[in-house]
Design an enzyme around this catalytic site. Sequence first.
Site, short mmCIF file in Angstrom:
data_model
loop_
_atom_site.label_atom_id
_atom_site.label_comp_id
_atom_site.label_asym_id
_atom_site.label_seq_id
_atom_site.Cartn_x
_atom_site.Cartn_y
_atom_site.Cartn_z
N LYS A 272 0.86 -1.31 -0.02
CA LYS A 272 -0.01 -0.02 0.00
C LYS A 272 0.83 1.39 -0.01
O LYS A 272 1.71 1.40 0.81
CB LYS A 272 -1.08 -0.01 1.34
CG LYS A 272 -1.63 1.26 1.54
CD LYS A 272 -2.73 1.44 2.65
CE LYS A 272 -3.35 2.47 3.08
NZ LYS A 272 -3.83 2.55 4.12
N ASP A 277 -2.39 10.52 3.85
CA ASP A 277 -3.76 10.01 3.96
C ASP A 277 -4.62 11.32 4.98
O ASP A 277 -4.51 10.93 6.04
CB ASP A 277 -4.23 8.50 4.26
CG ASP A 277 -5.59 8.23 4.58
OD1 ASP A 277 -6.39 9.02 3.81
OD2 ASP A 277 -5.91 7.35 5.20
N LYS A 284 -10.08 12.92 8.43
CA LYS A 284 -9.54 12.44 9.78
C LYS A 284 -9.65 13.74 10.63
O LYS A 284 -8.93 14.60 10.33
CB LYS A 284 -8.15 11.86 9.84
CG LYS A 284 -7.94 10.71 9.04
CD LYS A 284 -6.54 10.36 8.74
CE LYS A 284 -6.36 8.91 8.03
NZ LYS A 284 -6.92 7.89 8.18
N ASP A 296 1.42 6.04 6.00
CA ASP A 296 0.50 5.08 5.41
C ASP A 296 0.96 4.43 4.25
O ASP A 296 0.27 3.85 3.47
CB ASP A 296 -0.92 5.94 4.96
CG ASP A 296 -2.17 5.18 5.11
OD1 ASP A 296 -2.21 4.22 5.81
OD2 ASP A 296 -3.06 5.60 4.80
N ASP A 355 -12.13 7.37 3.70
CA ASP A 355 -10.99 7.35 4.54
C ASP A 355 -10.61 5.62 4.60
O ASP A 355 -9.97 5.16 5.30
CB ASP A 355 -11.19 7.65 6.18
CG ASP A 355 -9.90 7.58 6.59
OD1 ASP A 355 -8.88 7.93 6.15
OD2 ASP A 355 -9.91 7.85 8.01
N GLU A 357 -9.44 4.17 1.98
CA GLU A 357 -8.99 4.33 0.64
C GLU A 357 -7.84 3.31 0.31
O GLU A 357 -7.69 2.88 -1.17
CB GLU A 357 -8.54 5.84 0.31
CG GLU A 357 -7.07 6.14 0.71
CD GLU A 357 -6.77 5.80 2.49
OE1 GLU A 357 -5.98 5.18 2.64
OE2 GLU A 357 -7.67 6.10 3.04
N ARG A 359 -7.60 0.36 0.68
CA ARG A 359 -8.04 -1.22 0.08
C ARG A 359 -8.75 -0.99 -1.52
O ARG A 359 -8.26 -1.77 -2.17
CB ARG A 359 -9.40 -1.82 0.81
CG ARG A 359 -10.23 -0.74 1.02
CD ARG A 359 -11.30 -1.22 2.30
NE ARG A 359 -10.75 -0.82 3.29
CZ ARG A 359 -11.28 -1.04 4.50
NH1 ARG A 359 -12.66 -1.58 4.60
NH2 ARG A 359 -10.77 -0.63 5.57
#
EC number: 3.4.11.1
Length: 510
Positions: A272, A277, A284, A296, A355, A357, A359
């Site tokens: 990933k 993010d 967030k 992330d 949020d 995202e 996946r």
Amino acid sequence: MQLRLGEPPLTQAECALVYCFAPSGENATFSLPAEIASLDEKVWSGLVAEAAQEQKFQGKPNSSLALRLPGPIRKLVLVGLGDPAALTLEALRRATANGLRQAHSLKAKQVVLSLPDTGLDQVRAVQAVAEASLLVAHQDNRFKSPPKPEEERGFSVEEVTLLVPGLAQARQDYENALQRATEMAAGTILARELVAAPANVVTPPALAETARQLAQDYGLEVEILGREECQALGMGAFLGVAQASDLPPQFIHLTYKPKEGDPVAKLALVGKGLTFDSGGLNIKTDSRSIAMMKTDMGGAAAVLGAARALAALKPQVEVHFIVAATENMISGRALHPGDILTASNGKTIEVNNTDAEGRLTLADALVFAEKLGVDAIVDLATLTGACVIALGEEIAGLFTPDEKLAQELQQAANLSGEKIWRLPLEESYFEGLSSTVADMKNTGPRSGGSITAALFLKQFVEKTPWAHLDIAGPVWAEKDSGYTNKGATGYGVRTLVEWVLAREMAAASS
């Protein structure tokens, strides 16, 4: 740091690091290792035994004793290994790091390390000690001002010599162990520094440039796909996340192939790669949480670190390293809650939370990986806070429907010391992702969040053995621990490398 090999006895050193076992058996008492006991009696007039008694040093795990002494060894560090019957490679790593931290406190530059008969595979023990030495010494000062002349910065220990009994009989095996440790540590440090760097430094183009540099340095094949190429491949899930950012998405595909002969296996590692993010329109709201979102891309960092290590170790295995790199930002182009995306395998996704995202980006990356015709796929992702709640900050969650792959990854993790715990892929939980307007939603109910996230990813792998590692917890450490310093850990690199090398070994022996 320089690593060297030598043979006992321990006779002279600026600083000696000596391992001590705890007494075992009823009424057993602690005694110094024979070589130190002899020096203590002949040279130090019992000072070491006296200090051990005063400080209640008993050779227990996580214990140490640092002393300054008259020559021939001016600085001595004793580190506890605990019960010899319970010793593991990871305990040996942690003890080594503990001892070297003590040597650093004594301002030692050269350390001679006397490796005892541990009862473990001695070649593996040398590799473990070397890994710990290199990793504990790593300090990331890239973004600090240069130190003042009177200011001390960095790890004092510059050279470690490992004294190994029977070195001459198996020197090449031990040299190979040092090389494996050196390359694994270098890959881990690359991953640490990618994760630790801020999002204005490690951007999607910067990750792509890192991949290009690895390709140039190690003879890897590299393919970087931009927005238009990804559109041509139908990567609607990945591009949906990327559409709000002013920085271009970069789909990274590195390939390592053996120089000679046919590969004995063909594997894919997928990471990933969210370089920042914000949460998107589902922003967030916790300031601590959003400040850490530079991490992330920890999965991408692990995959690139593994590429660095494996390209140097040159196994007879073809390995594909895949990262869908982007930011998840807020703008007039941002993905809306309720939007429907179409992934590259044709499946449609109702985005009920922007949020979730990671996946979405992984969905297209997994489809891409399977089309390469690989024997197995492993993905790593800082995917869910739910996994951190379940397993804490030191353990990654392992999800796979494949028993053989689960066993392989557990064995690799046991060798590396990176903790994983298998969690269930409970198929009935997928009902929580059902959508009235698309094939699935991207998030389900709060309970079982790490399981539903893994089940979502499973929809994008048809037949290839696949495993998912949720590394949201162990990607970052809040304090020094063992050979891990506070900050980015480089988690996953050594487990991935051990897994690939084990696949090579299994093929060679079959």
